[in-house]
Design an enzyme around this catalytic site. Structure first.
Site, mmCIF file in Angstrom:
data_model
loop_
_atom_site.group_PDB
_atom_site.id
_atom_site.type_symbol
_atom_site.label_atom_id
_atom_site.label_comp_id
_atom_site.label_asym_id
_atom_site.label_seq_id
_atom_site.Cartn_x
_atom_site.Cartn_y
_atom_site.Cartn_z
ATOM 1 N N SER A 97 -36.704 34.662 -5.292
ATOM 2 C CA SER A 97 -36.458 35.482 -4.106
ATOM 3 C C SER A 97 -37.707 35.914 -3.355
ATOM 4 O O SER A 97 -37.596 36.515 -2.275
ATOM 5 C CB SER A 97 -35.634 36.715 -4.490
ATOM 6 N N SER A 188 -27.878 40.621 -1.356
ATOM 7 C CA SER A 188 -27.065 39.405 -1.319
ATOM 8 C C SER A 188 -27.894 38.225 -0.842
ATOM 9 O O SER A 188 -28.467 38.250 0.259
ATOM 10 C CB SER A 188 -25.860 39.588 -0.393
ATOM 11 N N ASN A 189 -27.952 37.179 -1.643
ATOM 12 C CA ASN A 189 -28.679 35.972 -1.262
ATOM 13 C C ASN A 189 -28.083 35.312 -0.026
ATOM 14 O O ASN A 189 -28.781 34.597 0.701
ATOM 15 C CB ASN A 189 -28.688 34.988 -2.438
ATOM 16 N N GLY A 320 -39.041 37.774 -7.798
ATOM 17 C CA GLY A 320 -38.276 36.543 -7.659
ATOM 18 C C GLY A 320 -37.763 36.085 -9.009
ATOM 19 O O GLY A 320 -38.529 35.999 -9.977
#
Length: 367
Positions: A97, A188-189, A320
């Site tokens: 991320s 939320s991705n 991430g």
């Protein structure tokens, strides 16, 4: 090779290297060394490493459980033989991320160029795409995507981050779920997958191409790339493991896309976040917006979040997580000190170890 969990019970091997611009030796910091070692001993990760940069120079350290490695348990990296679990300073790894900070930077650059507005609705750029189960792109802004306040469901709740998807497939999975309350922070991705699609719609080029042109090339991030569908990591690299110890070094980056595709190095992440916070990548107005956490009720800016450490120091950055990898970058707001640490698995057994490591690096030290 002994089973991974057996290796984790063995004594920890800690190696510290100190490098400065004048090639002099910088004394190791015991608190940071101890915190890094605990990622292996208490956190039960195969290996951990950090790179800290400040005005006096750079410091690299790594820790791993030693093995009595046979031929199948070693790898050749940059001409040298080392343990397959060891993490080298120049190793490439998946950053998960942290990709979001790159994508957010590109979006904010486009806003500075007046090619889009953060107040634009999602529908203005992707008409008719976000519909169904109470989702409506006409009611969602780009700002809501950037700050995770759109309410859109996270597609990885269904894909578990292991299914290769196109952006459209990822969005459709999310839209099959009822959204959360708009305006509330809900990570939320799906938000950043949509932002990647917006970048392509506005520029005519993929988010990866735009990030390479706008960030990677100007900053000379030679170890950073958007691999697309390439499953292998560039050399040099070590191995990556999932939580049960399975080797997941090979991975299709399309499991994450614009929400987590990035491959990079410790040094490149430090350079990127330092440049970003110094204002090298964004005009002052857009950088202020990126750092403004009010929309997300203090929990998130735009591709960045802050953490106040026990000593009162606040650091900015992102973490991430992707199958086989966890990484965290943190920096002071003035960018004078920046730290990236990583482990070669997606799970750390003790969640208190990360804030302890950050505190050991950024909090004032007593003699």
């Amino acid at each position: 090779m002994p089973p991974l969990r057996t290796l984790l019970t063995l004594p920890v091997c800690l190696t510290l290297l100190a490098l400065t611009s004048t090639a002099s030796t910088t004394p190791a910091l015991p608190a940071v060394d101890t915190a890094l070692t605990r990622l292996v001993t208490q956190g039960k990760v195969p290996a951990a490493a950090l790179l800290a940069d400040e005005q006096s120079g750079s410091r690299f350290a790594h820790a791993e459980a030693p093995t009595t490695a046979g031929p199948a348990d070693v790898i050749r990296s940059a001409g040298a033989i080392r343990s397959a679990d060891a993490i080298g300073r120049a190793d490439h790894f998946r950053a998960g991320s942290i990709t979001k900070t790159f994508v957010a930077t590109v979006v904010l650059q486009l806003a500075a160029e007046h090619r889009l507005s953060l107040s634009d609705s999602v529908d203005a750029h992707l008409p008719g795409l976000v519909r169904g189960s109470g989702n409506d792109g006409r009611l969602l802004t780009l700002r809501a995507l950037l700050t995770h306040t759109s309410g859109l469901a996270d597609f990885t709740a269904d894909s578990a981050g292991v299914v290769s998807l196109t952006p459209i497939q990822a969005v459709r999975i999310a839209l099959a779920r009822t959204p959360a309350e708009r305006g509330r922070f809900e990570y939320s991705n799906t938000n950043y997958v949509l932002l990647g699609m917006v970048v392509e719609q506005v520029t005519g080029r993929s988010y990866a191409t735009e990030a390479e042109r706008r960030i990677i090339t100007p900053l000379h991030l030679t170890g950073t790339s958007f691999p697309g569908a390439r499953r292998s990591l560039p050399d040099p690299h070590g191995r990556a493991y999932d939580a049960d110890g399975s080797d997941v070094t090979e991975l299709d980056p399309r499991v994450a896309g614009a929400a987590g595709e990035l491959v990079t190095t410790l040094a490149d992440l430090n350079r990127f976040y330092a440049a970003l916070l110094r204002g090298d990548l964004l005009p002052p107005r857009q950088l202020r917006e990126m750092l403004d956490t009010r929309t997300a009720h203090g929990l998130y800016g735009m591709g960045l979040y802050s953490e106040k450490l026990p000593c009162g120091t606040t650091v900015w950055g992102h973490n991430g997580r992707i199958t086989g990898s966890y990484v965290r970058t943190a920096a002071t707001l003035d960018a004078r000190r920046v730290l990236t640490f990583r482990v070669n698995t997606d799970a750390i057994a003790d969640p208190d170890l990360e804030p302890a490591l950050l505190a050991a690096e950024f909090c004032p030290r007593t003699p």
